[in-house]
Design an enzyme around this catalytic site. Sequence first.
Site: not given
Ligand code: SAH
Length: 213
Positions: A63
């Site tokens: 993000s």
């Molecule tokens: N906070 C992270 C954002 C990653 S994007 C950062 O700053 O790097 C969102 C993440 O949510 C992705 O890695 C995706 O694989 C994960 N995600 C999506 N659905 C999910 C679920 N049901 N349970 C756990 N993770 C999930």
Amino acid sequence: MAEPWERERSRMVEEDLRRRGIHDPRVLDAMAAVPRHRFVPEEERPHAYEDRALPLELGQTISQPYMVAYMTQALRVRPTDRVLEIGTGSGYQTAVLARLAAEVLTVERIGDLQGAARDVLEEIGVDNVRFRVGDGTLGWPEHAPYDRILVTAGAPTVPPALRAQLADGGVLVIPVGEPDLQELVAVTRAGDDYHTTALVGCRFVPLVGDEGW
Ligand code: SAH
């Protein structure tokens, strides 16, 4: 070699965060301390302190710093809190939360991503995080309730399991809406009452799971 990164990071905190309204000193300190360049893919490192989301593997994203700071500020994390994070991704947001809370429990559906995040967190000395690979729309019931819950992927609605796992007096911050455009909302719990406040428009990758997309 550390110095240029530190200069870039201070610039980010001043210009992209403080000047745009992030005011919680603990959040600004955490953003000034966590080395974002360690969490982005090698080829994206030159852009690590620009205020934008960057690509991770498998179509996921790390993000934008402003959004990380904004969500963290909205969560109002106290030093004694146990925080549940859904969507470990790169682990960057995890590292920011870990500086502010007593403990962070983080759930990610993609094992390889969480493995990489775990390695970086370990390398930079973050030791108050527990990891789980699985569907975060179901929370992590074994360790509930949580003082704070942060979801960093866009959900169609607030997953009931996450509401249920929120402690009395707790705060849940989550993007809710369409797969490609959401609104960040804060849900606060007082007994059996849940109060929802809309905060800001945002765009996250979809929350995929039983109570997601
Ligand atoms: N906070 C992270 C954002 C990653 S994007 C950062 O700053 O790097 C969102 C993440 O949510 C992705 O890695 C995706 O694989 C994960 N995600 C999506 N659905 C999910 C679920 N049901 N349970 C756990 N993770 C999930």
